[in-house]
Design a protein around this motif. Structure first.
Motif, PDB file in Angstrom:
ATOM      1  N   TRP A   1     -48.053 -54.984 -12.042  1.00  0.00           N
ATOM      2  CA  TRP A   1     -46.735 -54.461 -11.623  1.00  0.00           C
ATOM      3  C   TRP A   1     -45.774 -54.488 -12.810  1.00  0.00           C
ATOM      4  O   TRP A   1     -45.096 -53.500 -13.092  1.00  0.00           O
ATOM      5  N   TRP A   2     -45.714 -55.626 -13.516  1.00  0.00           N
ATOM      6  CA  TRP A   2     -44.791 -55.784 -14.624  1.00  0.00           C
ATOM      7  C   TRP A   2     -45.105 -54.791 -15.752  1.00  0.00           C
ATOM      8  O   TRP A   2     -44.197 -54.162 -16.294  1.00  0.00           O
ATOM      9  N   ILE A   3     -46.370 -54.652 -16.109  1.00  0.00           N
ATOM     10  CA  ILE A   3     -46.759 -53.730 -17.189  1.00  0.00           C
ATOM     11  C   ILE A   3     -46.367 -52.301 -16.844  1.00  0.00           C
ATOM     12  O   ILE A   3     -45.763 -51.593 -17.658  1.00  0.00           O
TER      13      ILE A   3
ATOM     14  N   TRP B   1     -49.741 -52.015  -7.970  1.00  0.00           N
ATOM     15  CA  TRP B   1     -49.920 -53.286  -7.261  1.00  0.00           C
ATOM     16  C   TRP B   1     -50.903 -53.114  -6.105  1.00  0.00           C
ATOM     17  O   TRP B   1     -51.798 -53.937  -5.924  1.00  0.00           O
ATOM     18  N   ILE B   2     -50.766 -52.029  -5.356  1.00  0.00           N
ATOM     19  CA  ILE B   2     -51.695 -51.752  -4.250  1.00  0.00           C
ATOM     20  C   ILE B   2     -53.101 -51.492  -4.805  1.00  0.00           C
ATOM     21  O   ILE B   2     -54.095 -51.885  -4.196  1.00  0.00           O
ATOM     22  N   TRP B   3     -53.193 -50.861  -5.963  1.00  0.00           N
ATOM     23  CA  TRP B   3     -54.489 -50.626  -6.598  1.00  0.00           C
ATOM     24  C   TRP B   3     -55.199 -51.960  -6.864  1.00  0.00           C
ATOM     25  O   TRP B   3     -56.400 -52.082  -6.644  1.00  0.00           O
ATOM     26  N   VAL B   4     -54.445 -52.968  -7.336  1.00  0.00           N
ATOM     27  CA  VAL B   4     -55.041 -54.286  -7.577  1.00  0.00           C
ATOM     28  C   VAL B   4     -55.608 -54.840  -6.274  1.00  0.00           C
ATOM     29  O   VAL B   4     -56.736 -55.339  -6.244  1.00  0.00           O
ATOM     30  N   ILE B   5     -54.856 -54.738  -5.200  1.00  0.00           N
ATOM     31  CA  ILE B   5     -55.348 -55.206  -3.898  1.00  0.00           C
ATOM     32  C   ILE B   5     -56.579 -54.411  -3.495  1.00  0.00           C
ATOM     33  O   ILE B   5     -57.566 -54.973  -3.004  1.00  0.00           O
TER      34      ILE B   5
END
Length: 120
Positions: A49-51, A71-75
């Protein structure tokens, strides 16, 4: 020294609350019962998210949306079930964290923010 300790404690508490939200979301949606896995997801999700926010966050509307999608992609990568489940996990995580933080903020225990959950 007290400032450093306060920052470290704040980081850990924030991370654990954010991970709790992801854990609750994953438990409800995918029946995954692994809090440690949720902690790693919260750390990776917050870094991604930060990047993305640093790179494109300055673009009105689109920058924030791209950070949320990242962020959703990480999940999505970390939990089974595809994008639909990832969105559901993220939404439930957000709701769970808002509830926990609201209660803790009313009690004067923490401020209203959590690492690993966007916009909280």
């Amino acid at each position: 020294m007290a400032s450093i300790i306060g920052s470290v404690v704040g980081f850990i508490v924030s991370l654990l609350i954010g991970a709790l939200g992801i854990y609750v979301g994953a438990r409800v949606v995918t029946d995954t019962d692994d809090y440690g896995y949720a902690v790693i997801t919260a750390i990776v999700g917050s870094l991604v998210w930060w990047i993305v926010a640093v790179l494109v966050g300055w673009i009105p509307l689109i920058g924030g949306l791209l950070a949320l999608v990242a962020w959703i992609w990480v999940i999505n990568v970390r939990y089974p079930g595809g994008w639909g489940n990832a969105i559901a996990i993220g939404f439930i995580a957000w709701i769970a964290v808002v509830v926990v933080l609201y209660v803790l903020a009313v009690l004067g225990v923490v401020t209203f923010d959590a690492l690993g959950i966007p916009a909280v």
